[in-house]
Design a protein around this motif. Structure first.
Motif, PDB file in Angstrom:
ATOM      1  N   TYR A   6       1.175  -1.153   0.089  1.00 32.93           N
ATOM      2  CA  TYR A   6       0.183  -0.493   0.217  1.00 32.93           C
ATOM      3  C   TYR A   6       1.327   1.237  -0.103  1.00 32.93           C
ATOM      4  O   TYR A   6       0.680   1.922  -0.034  1.00 32.93           O
ATOM      5  CB  TYR A   6      -0.764  -0.090   0.786  1.00 32.93           C
ATOM      6  CG  TYR A   6      -1.991  -0.832   1.582  1.00 32.93           C
ATOM      7  CD1 TYR A   6      -3.312  -0.302   0.796  1.00 32.93           C
ATOM      8  CD2 TYR A   6      -1.307  -2.593   1.438  1.00 32.93           C
ATOM      9  CE1 TYR A   6      -4.751  -1.400   0.714  1.00 32.93           C
ATOM     10  CE2 TYR A   6      -2.986  -2.673   1.621  1.00 32.93           C
ATOM     11  CZ  TYR A   6      -4.324  -2.536   1.574  1.00 32.93           C
ATOM     12  OH  TYR A   6      -5.032  -4.141   1.589  1.00 32.93           O
ATOM     13  N   ILE A   7       2.305   1.598   0.040  1.00 31.08           N
ATOM     14  CA  ILE A   7       3.164   2.409   0.779  1.00 31.08           C
ATOM     15  C   ILE A   7       3.873   2.869  -0.902  1.00 31.08           C
ATOM     16  O   ILE A   7       4.580   2.444  -1.715  1.00 31.08           O
ATOM     17  CB  ILE A   7       4.698   1.744   1.677  1.00 31.08           C
ATOM     18  CG1 ILE A   7       3.431   1.375   2.489  1.00 31.08           C
ATOM     19  CG2 ILE A   7       4.911   3.473   1.702  1.00 31.08           C
ATOM     20  CD1 ILE A   7       4.798   1.318   3.975  1.00 31.08           C
ATOM     21  N   ASP A   8       3.415   4.417  -0.813  1.00 28.50           N
ATOM     22  CA  ASP A   8       3.885   5.223  -1.886  1.00 28.50           C
ATOM     23  C   ASP A   8       5.416   5.698  -0.350  1.00 28.50           C
ATOM     24  O   ASP A   8       4.710   6.824  -0.070  1.00 28.50           O
ATOM     25  CB  ASP A   8       2.698   6.101  -2.551  1.00 28.50           C
ATOM     26  CG  ASP A   8       2.120   5.889  -3.325  1.00 28.50           C
ATOM     27  OD1 ASP A   8       2.731   4.356  -3.321  1.00 28.50           O
ATOM     28  OD2 ASP A   8       1.907   6.821  -3.779  1.00 28.50           O
ATOM     29  N   HIS A   9       6.209   4.880  -0.517  1.00 24.58           N
ATOM     30  CA  HIS A   9       7.693   5.660  -0.017  1.00 24.58           C
ATOM     31  C   HIS A   9       7.819   7.077  -0.786  1.00 24.58           C
ATOM     32  O   HIS A   9       8.265   6.682  -1.911  1.00 24.58           O
ATOM     33  CB  HIS A   9       8.228   4.554  -0.135  1.00 24.58           C
ATOM     34  CG  HIS A   9      10.247   5.405   1.158  1.00 24.58           C
ATOM     35  ND1 HIS A   9       9.820   5.261   2.029  1.00 24.58           N
ATOM     36  CD2 HIS A   9      11.396   4.632   0.658  1.00 24.58           C
ATOM     37  CE1 HIS A   9      10.350   5.495   2.514  1.00 24.58           C
ATOM     38  NE2 HIS A   9      11.515   5.075   2.378  1.00 24.58           N
ATOM     39  N   THR A  10       7.098   8.065   0.264  1.00 21.11           N
ATOM     40  CA  THR A  10       7.804   9.430  -0.379  1.00 21.11           C
ATOM     41  C   THR A  10       8.896  10.500   0.086  1.00 21.11           C
ATOM     42  O   THR A  10       9.789  10.387   1.245  1.00 21.11           O
ATOM     43  CB  THR A  10       6.556  10.477   0.270  1.00 21.11           C
ATOM     44  OG1 THR A  10       5.579   9.538  -0.427  1.00 21.11           O
ATOM     45  CG2 THR A  10       6.290  11.225  -0.287  1.00 21.11           C
ATOM     46  N   LEU A  11       9.388  11.209  -0.908  1.00 20.94           N
ATOM     47  CA  LEU A  11      10.413  12.296  -0.636  1.00 20.94           C
ATOM     48  C   LEU A  11      10.368  13.461  -1.065  1.00 20.94           C
ATOM     49  O   LEU A  11      10.391  13.376  -2.130  1.00 20.94           O
ATOM     50  CB  LEU A  11      11.694  11.579  -0.457  1.00 20.94           C
ATOM     51  CG  LEU A  11      12.763  12.436  -0.023  1.00 20.94           C
ATOM     52  CD1 LEU A  11      12.933  13.333   1.138  1.00 20.94           C
ATOM     53  CD2 LEU A  11      13.697  12.182  -0.689  1.00 20.94           C
ATOM     54  N   LEU A 163      -9.173  10.809   8.925  1.00 20.58           N
ATOM     55  CA  LEU A 163      -9.305   9.950   8.900  1.00 20.58           C
ATOM     56  C   LEU A 163     -11.204  10.241   8.252  1.00 20.58           C
ATOM     57  O   LEU A 163     -11.426   9.406   7.522  1.00 20.58           O
ATOM     58  CB  LEU A 163     -10.000   8.558  10.165  1.00 20.58           C
ATOM     59  CG  LEU A 163      -8.988   7.825  10.649  1.00 20.58           C
ATOM     60  CD1 LEU A 163      -8.911   6.980  12.046  1.00 20.58           C
ATOM     61  CD2 LEU A 163      -8.585   6.804   9.695  1.00 20.58           C
ATOM     62  N   LYS A 164     -11.706  11.147   8.861  1.00 19.56           N
ATOM     63  CA  LYS A 164     -13.564  11.721   8.481  1.00 19.56           C
ATOM     64  C   LYS A 164     -12.983  12.147   7.021  1.00 19.56           C
ATOM     65  O   LYS A 164     -14.457  11.881   6.255  1.00 19.56           O
ATOM     66  CB  LYS A 164     -13.154  13.086   9.097  1.00 19.56           C
ATOM     67  CG  LYS A 164     -14.516  13.878   9.088  1.00 19.56           C
ATOM     68  CD  LYS A 164     -15.061  14.826   9.730  1.00 19.56           C
ATOM     69  CE  LYS A 164     -15.661  15.821   9.407  1.00 19.56           C
ATOM     70  NZ  LYS A 164     -16.484  16.812   9.869  1.00 19.56           N
ATOM     71  N   ALA A 165     -11.994  12.702   6.878  1.00 12.88           N
ATOM     72  CA  ALA A 165     -11.794  12.764   5.240  1.00 12.88           C
ATOM     73  C   ALA A 165     -11.647  11.631   4.423  1.00 12.88           C
ATOM     74  O   ALA A 165     -12.339  11.394   3.288  1.00 12.88           O
ATOM     75  CB  ALA A 165     -10.653  13.839   4.893  1.00 12.88           C
ATOM     76  N   LYS A 180      -6.295   8.072  -1.694  1.00  8.91           N
ATOM     77  CA  LYS A 180      -4.723   7.286  -1.852  1.00  8.91           C
ATOM     78  C   LYS A 180      -4.757   8.696   0.313  1.00  8.91           C
ATOM     79  O   LYS A 180      -5.150  10.023  -0.439  1.00  8.91           O
ATOM     80  CB  LYS A 180      -3.639   8.260  -2.338  1.00  8.91           C
ATOM     81  CG  LYS A 180      -2.088   8.063  -1.743  1.00  8.91           C
ATOM     82  CD  LYS A 180      -1.199   8.627  -2.419  1.00  8.91           C
ATOM     83  CE  LYS A 180       0.117   8.779  -2.092  1.00  8.91           C
ATOM     84  NZ  LYS A 180       1.503   9.223  -3.164  1.00  8.91           N
ATOM     85  N   ALA A 181      -4.479   7.551   1.272  1.00  7.41           N
ATOM     86  CA  ALA A 181      -4.476   8.961   2.698  1.00  7.41           C
ATOM     87  C   ALA A 181      -2.794   9.464   2.297  1.00  7.41           C
ATOM     88  O   ALA A 181      -1.679   8.346   2.089  1.00  7.41           O
ATOM     89  CB  ALA A 181      -4.222   7.932   3.313  1.00  7.41           C
ATOM     90  N   ILE A 195      -6.851   2.367   5.849  1.00  8.04           N
ATOM     91  CA  ILE A 195      -6.689   1.225   5.535  1.00  8.04           C
ATOM     92  C   ILE A 195      -8.529   1.241   5.662  1.00  8.04           C
ATOM     93  O   ILE A 195      -8.992   1.040   4.380  1.00  8.04           O
ATOM     94  CB  ILE A 195      -5.210   0.572   4.704  1.00  8.04           C
ATOM     95  CG1 ILE A 195      -4.796   0.659   4.856  1.00  8.04           C
ATOM     96  CG2 ILE A 195      -5.435  -0.812   4.264  1.00  8.04           C
ATOM     97  CD1 ILE A 195      -3.093  -0.253   4.319  1.00  8.04           C
ATOM     98  N   LYS A 196      -8.322   0.469   6.728  1.00  9.93           N
ATOM     99  CA  LYS A 196      -9.900   0.150   7.216  1.00  9.93           C
ATOM    100  C   LYS A 196     -10.489   0.954   7.158  1.00  9.93           C
ATOM    101  O   LYS A 196     -11.665   0.983   7.040  1.00  9.93           O
ATOM    102  CB  LYS A 196      -9.411  -0.389   8.574  1.00  9.93           C
ATOM    103  CG  LYS A 196     -10.813  -1.022   9.209  1.00  9.93           C
ATOM    104  CD  LYS A 196     -11.030  -1.049  10.037  1.00  9.93           C
ATOM    105  CE  LYS A 196     -11.821  -1.885  11.042  1.00  9.93           C
ATOM    106  NZ  LYS A 196     -11.872  -2.218  12.434  1.00  9.93           N
ATOM    107  N   ALA A 197     -10.427   2.098   6.687  1.00 10.83           N
ATOM    108  CA  ALA A 197     -11.387   3.805   6.162  1.00 10.83           C
ATOM    109  C   ALA A 197     -11.480   3.850   4.871  1.00 10.83           C
ATOM    110  O   ALA A 197     -12.848   4.649   4.700  1.00 10.83           O
ATOM    111  CB  ALA A 197     -10.442   4.624   7.020  1.00 10.83           C
ATOM    112  N   GLY A 198     -10.763   3.130   4.340  1.00 11.00           N
ATOM    113  CA  GLY A 198     -11.701   2.936   2.599  1.00 11.00           C
ATOM    114  C   GLY A 198     -10.142   3.447   1.509  1.00 11.00           C
ATOM    115  O   GLY A 198      -9.971   3.956   0.775  1.00 11.00           O
TER     116      GLY A 198
END
Length: 213
Positions: A6-11, A163-165, A180-181, A195-198
């Motif tokens: 699930y991870i976009d490893h970001t910099l 999580l609300k968003a 994508k969160a 991930i559980k929230a969507g």
């Protein structure tokens, strides 16, 4: 479930050096993350570093404000695609959204999606600046523009993912787009909650920490 998928490893820090991006890409390959996410100037370097792996390459464009001309965004996308970026994370024009210039937003997203063709287009909403109704509206505009995913945040606003968003976004796009969160997700427990929230993707600079947890 394997969190690494699930991870976009970001910099995306403005001070990120070539050495920093090199380390990011090597970590992504080592842990088998879904993608690396970098600023457009580092697309050629990142692509070379992940070339022999399954890791995807995502580039941010119109970042972090989203307020530049559509033509400028398109040129940046063309550069990224020419250098083999697999995914594009673009920032929505928040000023247009709040001005009611909805057709321009749809058109901009459509034009960028056309350039990347079968590549994945994620549209960053920067939800910290939006009301619940504006988040819903932004999601609707993204769907009309043929975006593949909607994304919470750049990480440069006053608040990151909530999580609300995510729940509002999931209610808005259903199964018609991924989510994508991104922004402030720094540990494994929090990532799993999103991930559980969507969320179908997690943008984070803390992927290695999550794997070690």
């Amino acid at each position: 479930m394997y969190l690494k998928q699930y991870i976009d490893h970001t910099l995306l820090k403005p001070t990120a050096t070539e050495a920093d991006v090199t380390a990011l890409c090597k970590e992504a390959v080592h842990y088998g993350f879904y993608a690396v996410c970098v600023n457009s100037c580092y697309v050629p370097l990142a692509k070379e570093l992940i070339r022999d792996s399954k890791v995807k390459l995502a580039a941010v464009i119109g970042f972090p404000l989203g307020a530049m001309a559509t033509e400028a965004k398109i040129r940046e996308v063309e550069y990224c695609v020419a250098h083999s970026a697999d995914e594009i994370d673009m920032v929505i024009n928040l000023g247009w959204l709040k001005s009611g210039r909805y057709n321009e937003i749809i058109s901009e997203i459509e034009q960028i999606k056309k350039v990347i063709d079968k590549g994945t287009l994620k549209v960053i909403l920067e939800t910290c600046y939006l009301s619940e109704k504006e988040i819903q509206l932004a999601c609707e505009l993204c769907l009309k523009g043929n975006a593949d995913m909607v994304k919470t945040s750049t990480g440069f606003g006053p608040e990151g993912a909530t999580l609300k968003a995510i729940r509002i976004m999931k209610d808005s796009v259903g199964d018609n787009a991924g989510i994508k969160a991104s922004g402030g997700i720094r540990d494994r427990k929090t990532a799993l909650e999103f991930i559980k929230a969507g969320a179908s993707r997690i943008g984070t600079s803390s992927g290695v920490k999550m794997m070690e947890e």
